[in-house]
Write a protein that holds these residues in place. Structure first.
Motif, PDB file in Angstrom:
ATOM      1  N   ALA A  25      -5.590  -2.804   5.843  1.00  0.00           N
ATOM      2  CA  ALA A  25      -4.554  -3.898   5.851  1.00  0.00           C
ATOM      3  C   ALA A  25      -3.784  -3.962   6.893  1.00  0.00           C
TER       4      ALA A  25
ATOM      5  N   LYS B 146      -7.004   2.689   3.004  1.00  0.00           N
ATOM      6  CA  LYS B 146      -6.598   1.310   2.542  1.00  0.00           C
ATOM      7  C   LYS B 146      -5.610   0.778   3.488  1.00  0.00           C
ATOM      8  N   THR B 147      -4.537   1.398   3.508  1.00  0.00           N
ATOM      9  CA  THR B 147      -3.210   1.044   4.272  1.00  0.00           C
ATOM     10  C   THR B 147      -3.772   0.641   5.791  1.00  0.00           C
TER      11      THR B 147
ATOM     12  N   LEU C 181       0.556  -1.399  -6.344  1.00  0.00           N
ATOM     13  CA  LEU C 181      -0.006  -1.435  -5.046  1.00  0.00           C
ATOM     14  C   LEU C 181      -1.192  -2.871  -5.195  1.00  0.00           C
TER      15      LEU C 181
ATOM     16  N   VAL D 266       4.647  -0.692   2.873  1.00  0.00           N
ATOM     17  CA  VAL D 266       3.990   0.676   2.559  1.00  0.00           C
ATOM     18  C   VAL D 266       4.931   1.332   1.763  1.00  0.00           C
TER      19      VAL D 266
ATOM     20  N   THR E  57      -3.262  -6.413  -2.858  1.00  0.00           N
ATOM     21  CA  THR E  57      -2.885  -7.657  -1.999  1.00  0.00           C
ATOM     22  C   THR E  57      -2.483  -8.823  -2.737  1.00  0.00           C
TER      23      THR E  57
ATOM     24  N   HIS F  98       0.861  -1.198   0.156  1.00  0.00           N
ATOM     25  CA  HIS F  98       0.036   0.025  -0.240  1.00  0.00           C
ATOM     26  C   HIS F  98       0.846   1.161   0.066  1.00  0.00           C
TER      27      HIS F  98
ATOM     28  N   LEU G 168      -5.532   6.178  -0.074  1.00  0.00           N
ATOM     29  CA  LEU G 168      -4.675   5.302   0.153  1.00  0.00           C
ATOM     30  C   LEU G 168      -4.303   4.931   1.504  1.00  0.00           C
TER      31      LEU G 168
END
Lengths: 76, 256
Positions: free
Chosen positions: B202, B198-199, B250, B221, B252, B188, B195
């Motif tokens: 995660a 989203k990080t 970026l 990251v 998964t 990420h 973003l």
């Protein structure tokens, strides 16, 4: 529909003047001060406070977490 | 209706975002605009939201974030260069009920600690590794790291990284995603608000996975190093989006 108004408070002495918050603001509220803080950094402040919606974007990208965000609903 | 004043908005009951209590009062020692501060905050916010501040042990690395234990008000240990996953292994095996995470940069994790990283991932230790990749050795003066991009200038590659003589950049996240011991591997970034959110998800997942004892969670990251890259913070984030992200894609990579 209720309108949303926001405001931020910047911890002036902790702001390092990186300016990342300025570009993250969708309503163009923030500017850098002409004055400097104790460390010599320009700090962020609300130039157009009435446009702030309290979306938290600036505080989300702030690397030093100097921004506190407030938001209220205003009945129209 | 009377005009709304700013003082009417700035009241404790209207707070929608404030600094997490798990930060100590010490100002962060990072350069203006450094992504480390954001990732520190995300880790602490996740710990606070999960209510596990008394059950979490963090491992600080060597590098810019060597002083992470000064800023995070949780139990922390500082490991010698690259040895954070080895230390985390020991701590987790003794304290199986604790949440253990390492916080490492690319010089620490992908260069000096490559062996520790790969073997901890391969053994499937039940820990979380938070890996900050800024493509450079930040603290020591911007030297070339294994993650430095081809053609990227650093203090030890002033004419740009020449892959013929200096080797290719290493995608260690892809590498560990191929090991059977890893459970959750993701990459990420933190230079835009979306973003960052989203990080945080995660990182939360990496901590939650520890409850189930199913393997190692690895969150990279991609971050900036404006001092090392010799740019302003805003320019460095733009450079990151244009140059780092096409190479370090970026997303998964593994979620089992």
């Amino acid at each position: 529909m209720a309108k949303v108004r926001g405001a931020i408070v910047v911890d002036v002495e902790r702001c390092k003047g990186c300016e990342i918050c300025i570009g993250s603001c969708p309503t163009d509220v923030l500017r850098m001060s002409v004055d400097v803080n104790g460390k010599g950094y320009h700090y962020a402040y609300m130039e157009n406070p009435e446009a702030c919606t309290g979306c938290v974007n600036c505080a989300t990208v702030c690397p030093d977490t100097v921004i506190t965000v407030y938001r209220i609903k205003v009945p129209s | 209706m009377a005009e709304l004043r700013i003082e009417d908005i700035i009241k404790p009951e209207n707070i929608v975002f404030k600094k997490t209590k798990l930060f100590t009062d010490k100002p962060l020692s990072y350069c203006p605009g450094c992504g480390h501060g954001v990732v520190h905050r995300l880790v602490l916010e996740v710990i606070e939201e999960m209510g596990i501040e008394a059950e979490t042990i963090g491992i600080a690395p060597v590098g810019c974030s060597v002083l992470a234990y000064e800023f995070m008000n949780i139990d922390m240990v500082q490991a010698p260069h690259g040895r954070a996953p080895a230390l985390a292994t020991g701590i987790k095996r003794i304290h199986t009920e604790k949440f253990v995470f390492t916080y490492q940069g690319d010089g620490d994790l992908a260069a000096i600690g490559t062996a520790e990283t790969i073997h901890a991932c391969n053994r499937g230790e039940n820990i979380a590794i938070i890996f900050i990749n800024n493509g450079i050795y930040g603290m020591t003066g911007g030297q070339m790291a294994p993650t430095t991009l081809p053609g990227m200038q650093s203090s030890t590659s002033p004419y740009g990284r020449d892959v013929e003589t200096m080797g290719h950049p290493m995608k260690i996240t892809e590498l560990v995603s191929n090991l059977p011991g890893t459970r959750f591997v993701a990459r990420h970034a933190v230079h835009t608000p979306a973003l960052v959110r989203k990080t945080k998800k995660a990182i939360r997942k990496a901590f939650e996975n520890q409850k189930e004892n199913k393997g190692l969670s690895f969150v990279e990251v991609v971050s900036n190093c404006n001092s090392g890259w010799k740019m302003s913070p805003v320019e460095s984030n733009k450079w990151l989006a244009e140059n780092m992200l096409p190479f370090y894609e970026l997303g998964t990579l593994k979620d089992e």
